[in-house]
Design an enzyme around this catalytic site. Structure first.
Site, PDB file in Angstrom:
ATOM      1  N   HIS A  73     -12.218  -0.806  -1.065  1.00 35.14           N
ATOM      2  CA  HIS A  73     -11.963   0.275  -0.103  1.00 35.14           C
ATOM      3  C   HIS A  73     -12.945   1.409  -0.421  1.00 35.14           C
ATOM      4  CE1 HIS A  73      -7.709  -1.525   0.150  1.00 35.14           C
ATOM      5  NE2 HIS A  73      -8.381  -1.866   1.224  1.00 35.14           N
ATOM      6  N   GLU A  76     -12.229   4.923  -2.218  1.00 37.78           N
ATOM      7  CA  GLU A  76     -11.498   4.946  -3.486  1.00 37.78           C
ATOM      8  C   GLU A  76     -12.508   5.130  -4.616  1.00 37.78           C
ATOM      9  OE1 GLU A  76      -7.854   2.376  -1.575  1.00 37.78           O
ATOM     10  OE2 GLU A  76      -8.881   1.556  -3.327  1.00 37.78           O
ATOM     11  N   HIS A 170      -8.532  -0.057  -7.676  1.00 34.31           N
ATOM     12  CA  HIS A 170      -8.256   0.707  -6.450  1.00 34.31           C
ATOM     13  C   HIS A 170      -7.613   2.046  -6.803  1.00 34.31           C
ATOM     14  CE1 HIS A 170      -8.648  -2.487  -3.260  1.00 34.31           C
ATOM     15  NE2 HIS A 170      -8.741  -3.195  -4.371  1.00 34.31           N
ATOM     16  N   GLU A 233      -4.178  -0.322  -9.451  1.00 29.62           N
ATOM     17  CA  GLU A 233      -4.163   0.995  -8.800  1.00 29.62           C
ATOM     18  C   GLU A 233      -4.188   2.045  -9.911  1.00 29.62           C
ATOM     19  OE1 GLU A 233      -4.160   1.551  -5.537  1.00 29.62           O
ATOM     20  OE2 GLU A 233      -3.555  -0.370  -4.664  1.00 29.62           O
TER      21      GLU A 233
END
Ligand SMILES: [Zn+2]
Length: 346
Positions: A73, A76, A170, A233
């Protein structure tokens, strides 16, 4: 010129590698590392074999294979900066390389534009699912990244390695009751104990085990290459250059520990929380509604019986023990996931 600028100014490229002085002067690796660009933003680093054998004897440990990706992404940013930092340390020789390493900057055009994606979400397209989307920037990149992974696994040093780990880094869009967490793809085989232990040692707050296969990058390497994979994450990110990398220092340290094969990190936070995905909320109609505020945090606990989402003839009610919501997002395209319902494991 620094690496981030090179990345963002389209100068990090397998072809430019040969003709552009910038890349070579900025990213020159010690003589015991063989580096090659497999595609734009995809760098393969292999420690030379004599070196590896002597290291193996010295440390009495198996040389493995590591894939670290960031920027699947594009907005990010923090993981991209962490990865650039690691590459600089490897190039300077301050970080030794004990594994075959593939470094991937996922979605470069989206990174340059400062957006999650240009046409569609790249992290739903792996495992051939790009065919279900109209052709665009991300479908092309999904095809390319899948091919690059296949190519990497044909590398003799990688073929002879015993195991592979893939960490896809991420940052979450929203706030989270657990700031840092790993999402492990659904696997029919057992999750490797040393992989789970490393996640625990890295001081992340939670792990989530998936209940179904999907189009994520980590699912792809797990399902098709038996890698121990996860979507990691690491927190919330700000635009490039504004991240406080100190907030992510545990992740950077854990990655350094892994790359160097030192295995020295230890958990200092309270016990890691574990969750299991029980149900996925899939948006299938324009009438789809998510009945929680847009800024609801990940891992928020919801009351039994609460209708969390509905569309046309379907509704989702909270049923214990699946009381926790992850990645709620009503704005996804039709056919995609608008949230996951989790149960806490004890
Ligand atoms: Zn992401």
């Amino acid at each position: 010129m620094d690496l981030l600028t090179l990345l963002l100014e389209k100068k990090m490229d397998s072809h430019l590698n040969r003709v552009e002085g910038d890349i070579e002067s900025t990213l020159q690796f010690p003589p015991n590392i063989k580096s090659s660009w497999l595609a734009e933003g995809v760098l393969q680093l292999i420690p030379f074999s004599q070196e590896r054998q002597s290291q193996e004897r010295a440390a009495n440990q198996q040389i493995d294979t590591l894939i670290i990706s960031a920027g699947i992404h594009g907005n990010e940013t923090a993981p991209i900066e962490i990865l650039i930092q690691l590459l600089s340390q490897l190039a300077q020789g301050s970080l030794p390389l004990r594994h075959n390493l593939l470094v991937i900057f996922g979605n470069l055009p989206a990174m340059r534009a400062g957006v999650r994606y240009l046409d569609n979400d790249l992290n739903r397209m792996f495992g051939g699912r790009h065919q279900n989307f109209p052709s665009g920037n991300e479908t092309k990149r999904a095809v390319e990244l899948e091919e690059v992974i296949r190519q990497f696994f044909r590398e003799p040093a990688v073929m002879s390695a015993k195991k592979c780990w893939h960490l896809d880094l991420h940052t979450a869009i929203r706030g989270s009751c657990h700031e840092q967490f790993a999402l492990l793809p659904y696997q029919t085989r057992e999750y490797a104990a040393d992989f789970l232990q490393w996640l625990d040692n890295s001081d992340i707050d939670a792990v989530v085990f998936h209940n179904a296969v999907g189009g994520t990058f980590s699912n792809f390497t797990s399902e098709h290459f038996n890698a121990e994979s996860c979507t990691l994450e690491v927190g919330k990110a700000l635009p490039f250059g504004q991240n406080d990398l100190a907030k992510f220092s545990n992740i950077a340290k854990a990655l350094q520990d892994l790359i160097a094969g030192s295995r020295e990190i230890k958990r200092s936070k309270s016990a890691l929380k574990r969750y299991q995905v029980v149900d996925a909320i899939i948006k299938q109609h324009d009438s789809f509604q998510l009945n929680i505020p847009e800024d609801t945090k990940n891992f928020t606990e919801l009351p039994e019986g609460f209708e969390i989402a509905n569309q046309q003839d379907q509704s989702w009610q909270i049923t214990s023990p699946a009381n926790f919501i992850l990645f709620p997002n009503a704005r996804v395209a039709i056919g995609l996931r608008a949230g996951l319902l989790l149960a806490k494991l004890t």
